[in-house]
Design a protein around this motif. Structure first.
Motif, PDB file in Angstrom:
ATOM      1  N   LEU A   2       0.828  -1.197   0.000  1.00 53.80           N
ATOM      2  CA  LEU A   2       0.000   0.000   0.000  1.00 53.80           C
ATOM      3  C   LEU A   2       0.868   1.254   0.000  1.00 53.80           C
ATOM      4  CD1 LEU A   2      -2.755  -1.006   2.591  1.00 53.80           C
ATOM      5  CD2 LEU A   2      -2.867  -1.078   0.098  1.00 53.80           C
ATOM      6  N   PRO A   3       0.444   2.291  -0.690  1.00 54.52           N
ATOM      7  CA  PRO A   3       1.254   3.521  -0.771  1.00 54.52           C
ATOM      8  C   PRO A   3       1.224   4.299   0.532  1.00 54.52           C
ATOM      9  CG  PRO A   3      -0.867   3.862  -1.825  1.00 54.52           C
ATOM     10  CD  PRO A   3      -0.814   2.409  -1.458  1.00 54.52           C
ATOM     11  N   GLY A   4       2.305   5.028   0.794  1.00 55.26           N
ATOM     12  CA  GLY A   4       2.309   5.953   1.917  1.00 55.26           C
ATOM     13  C   GLY A   4       1.429   7.145   1.606  1.00 55.26           C
ATOM     14  N   ILE A   5       0.813   7.697   2.644  1.00 57.58           N
ATOM     15  CA  ILE A   5      -0.187   8.749   2.444  1.00 57.58           C
ATOM     16  C   ILE A   5       0.285  10.066   3.052  1.00 57.58           C
ATOM     17  CG2 ILE A   5      -2.516   9.502   3.090  1.00 57.58           C
ATOM     18  CD1 ILE A   5      -3.427   6.651   2.820  1.00 57.58           C
ATOM     19  N   GLY A   6       0.057  11.145   2.293  1.00 58.90           N
ATOM     20  CA  GLY A   6       0.235  12.492   2.799  1.00 58.90           C
ATOM     21  C   GLY A   6      -1.123  13.155   2.898  1.00 58.90           C
ATOM     22  N   VAL A   7      -1.434  13.734   4.050  1.00 60.50           N
ATOM     23  CA  VAL A   7      -2.746  14.320   4.304  1.00 60.50           C
ATOM     24  C   VAL A   7      -2.624  15.831   4.389  1.00 60.50           C
ATOM     25  CG1 VAL A   7      -4.688  14.452   5.915  1.00 60.50           C
ATOM     26  CG2 VAL A   7      -3.543  12.266   5.522  1.00 60.50           C
ATOM     27  N   PHE A   8      -3.497  16.530   3.664  1.00 58.81           N
ATOM     28  CA  PHE A   8      -3.560  17.990   3.725  1.00 58.81           C
ATOM     29  C   PHE A   8      -4.828  18.388   4.468  1.00 58.81           C
ATOM     30  CE2 PHE A   8      -0.587  17.322   0.342  1.00 58.81           C
ATOM     31  CZ  PHE A   8       0.276  18.406   0.407  1.00 58.81           C
ATOM     32  N   GLY A   9      -4.663  18.946   5.670  1.00 57.78           N
ATOM     33  CA  GLY A   9      -5.804  19.369   6.465  1.00 57.78           C
ATOM     34  C   GLY A   9      -5.674  18.922   7.906  1.00 57.78           C
ATOM     35  N   LEU A  60       6.835  16.312  -1.981  1.00 64.46           N
ATOM     36  CA  LEU A  60       8.134  15.843  -2.467  1.00 64.46           C
ATOM     37  C   LEU A  60       8.715  14.697  -1.641  1.00 64.46           C
ATOM     38  CD1 LEU A  60       9.774  19.280  -3.399  1.00 64.46           C
ATOM     39  CD2 LEU A  60       8.686  17.606  -4.914  1.00 64.46           C
ATOM     40  N   ARG A  61       8.012  14.257  -0.640  1.00 65.88           N
ATOM     41  CA  ARG A  61       8.508  13.126   0.154  1.00 65.88           C
ATOM     42  C   ARG A  61       8.445  11.840  -0.679  1.00 65.88           C
ATOM     43  NH1 ARG A  61       9.096  13.451   5.761  1.00 65.88           N
ATOM     44  NH2 ARG A  61       8.721  11.203   5.878  1.00 65.88           N
ATOM     45  N   LYS A  62       9.529  11.064  -0.656  1.00 63.91           N
ATOM     46  CA  LYS A  62       9.592   9.841  -1.447  1.00 63.91           C
ATOM     47  C   LYS A  62       8.699   8.741  -0.884  1.00 63.91           C
ATOM     48  CE  LYS A  62      14.268  10.670  -3.204  1.00 63.91           C
ATOM     49  NZ  LYS A  62      15.661  10.151  -3.311  1.00 63.91           N
ATOM     50  N   ASP A  63       8.370   8.827   0.410  1.00 61.03           N
ATOM     51  CA  ASP A  63       7.529   7.789   1.009  1.00 61.03           C
ATOM     52  C   ASP A  63       6.037   8.109   0.889  1.00 61.03           C
ATOM     53  OD1 ASP A  63       7.519   9.910   2.739  1.00 61.03           O
ATOM     54  OD2 ASP A  63       8.131   8.789   4.517  1.00 61.03           O
ATOM     55  N   VAL A  64       5.699   9.184   0.192  1.00 61.50           N
ATOM     56  CA  VAL A  64       4.299   9.565  -0.019  1.00 61.50           C
ATOM     57  C   VAL A  64       3.946   9.370  -1.493  1.00 61.50           C
ATOM     58  CG1 VAL A  64       2.659  11.479  -0.054  1.00 61.50           C
ATOM     59  CG2 VAL A  64       4.180  11.187   1.902  1.00 61.50           C
ATOM     60  N   ASP A  65       2.994   8.479  -1.765  1.00 63.22           N
ATOM     61  CA  ASP A  65       2.548   8.221  -3.134  1.00 63.22           C
ATOM     62  C   ASP A  65       1.064   8.498  -3.335  1.00 63.22           C
ATOM     63  OD1 ASP A  65       5.006   7.188  -4.384  1.00 63.22           O
ATOM     64  OD2 ASP A  65       4.806   5.580  -2.906  1.00 63.22           O
TER      65      ASP A  65
END
Length: 391
Positions: A2-9, A60-65
């Motif tokens: 599963l991809p790493g997640i970046g959350v905005f909010g 730009l984080r490599k662990d966030v897809d």
């Protein structure tokens, strides 16, 4: 994997969503907040290892897809377009930006990177009751699609405002029941019957100008009541009433679809129906929502139907990233049910038409912005924007 997640909010939706994502096996790698303090406090509460108030620090984080955009609508288009441009999958909260022009940028970015997932969080599409209603409609429970005469939608709930003045208080920033609830209603109608609105008529009001905690020089402009009608391309009439003045009595939502052969109704998460030839009998229960929510989160923050639909959507998103699907190129298949950025553009067109109708007090044509190649490429390589009427 599963991809790493970046959350905005950092709002209530984020605090509901993060536990759901973790329960489904996703790892939350980074969090963005409007201010560094908001980001710090929320990341600490949700145990997210990285936080920032700079958009690029997450993208730009490599662990966030995979990016979840759950911040103010003013940033939706900016983040979505940039994320797709650097190869990130995107799930964007409703609405798709603040205007059609912003939604159109999102559509163009998604079309340019078709292998990436780009969907809008219209979670009612995944609620089992509406999936069952859609199936019954297309199987002829009400007659043919063109024999559906009326769709009546009523939503009653408490205030959408927070304790302090923020974007939820400002109509121009995307606040208000028309944008936050009406967008779900508009999308749901198209999902159920497959037809779009050609013209609308509406009235929007912001009755609550101040509260005990929001007062002084700032007034609330976000509408807390709206009623609008939509005429669909097949002649079906849709009426919707959204009311934020029912404090303390919970959330009530009813979607009634009437056709030549009978009617279907979703109340809460349950589906009922009755044929006209069975008029003396009571409504039959076609689907009863007895499934345990199984979401590790307080359901009082967001109405149960939206929470349950969100859980189902996350489950479909998880299936999309199973290794067998990635290898076969079927990544998008489990989320084909989800609303696309094109759907978000249409919703924006209807929202704008309803607002214009309320101002002009007349029926208004729904027109969608569309980019077309310049007819004379020798003169210009740019694209020109034209207004395409659904009529």
């Amino acid at each position: 994997m599963l991809p790493g997640i970046g959350v905005f909010g950092t709002g209530a939706v984020v605090k509901v969503l993060v536990p759901v994502l973790r329960e489904k096996g996703f790892k939350i790698e980074a969090l963005w907040g409007r201010t560094l303090q908001e980001a710090h406090d929320t990341s600490k509460e949700l145990q997210i290892p990285f936080y920032t108030n700079k958009i690029d620090d997450v993208l730009l984080r490599k662990d966030v897809d995979l990016i979840f955009i759950l911040c103010a609508p003013v940033l939706h288009a900016q983040i979505a377009v940039k994320a797709l441009g650097i190869g990130k999958h995107v799930v964007c909260d409703k609405p798709a930006g603040l205007s059609q022009s912003e939604a159109l940028k999102m559509v163009c970015a998604a079309q340019y990177y078709p292998s990436l997932i780009s969907i809008v969080n219209h979670s009612l599409r995944f609620l089992p009751a509406f999936s069952q209603m859609r199936r019954a409609i297309h199987e002829g429970y009400l007659g043919s699609i063109n024999e559906i005469s009326l769709i009546d939608i009523r939503v009653q709930m408490g205030s959408l405002l927070n304790d302090c003045f923020d974007w939820l208080c400002d109509e121009t920033m995307g606040g208000g029941t028309l944008t936050l609830v009406g967008s779900h209603v508009i999308d749901l109608v198209t999902y159920l019957v497959g037809h779009k609105a050609v013209r609308v008529h509406g009235i929007i009001r912001a009755f609550t100008k101040t509260t005990n905690k929001i007062k002084g020089i700032r007034n609330i402009s976000a509408p807390d009541f709206c009623s609008f009608q939509m005429e669909l391309a097949n002649g079906t009439l849709v009426t919707a009433t959204l009311n934020n003045h029912v404090a303390g009595s919970g959330f009530h939502q009813e979607v009634l679809v009437c056709g030549k052969s009978g009617h279907l109704a979703v109340r809460g998460g349950d589906l009922f129906g009755r044929k006209h030839n069975d008029i003396k009998s009571a409504e039959e229960v076609l689907y009863l929502d007895v499934e345990d929510l199984q979401c590790p989160t307080p359901v009082s923050v967001i109405p149960r139907p939206y929470i349950k639909g969100l859980c189902k959507m996350i489950r479909a998103l998880r299936e999309a990233f199973l290794p067998v699907r990635e290898q076969a190129g079927w990544v998008k298949e489990p989320v084909q049910l989800a609303a696309t950025f094109e759907d978000g553009l249409y919703v924006q067109a209807v929202l704008e038409a309803v607002k214009k109708s309320s101002q002009n007090r007349e029926w208004t044509i729904v027109s969608i912005l569309k980019e077309q190649p310049d007819p004379n490429p020798l003169l210009s390589a740019a694209v020109r924007r034209t207004t395409i009427s659904l009529t």
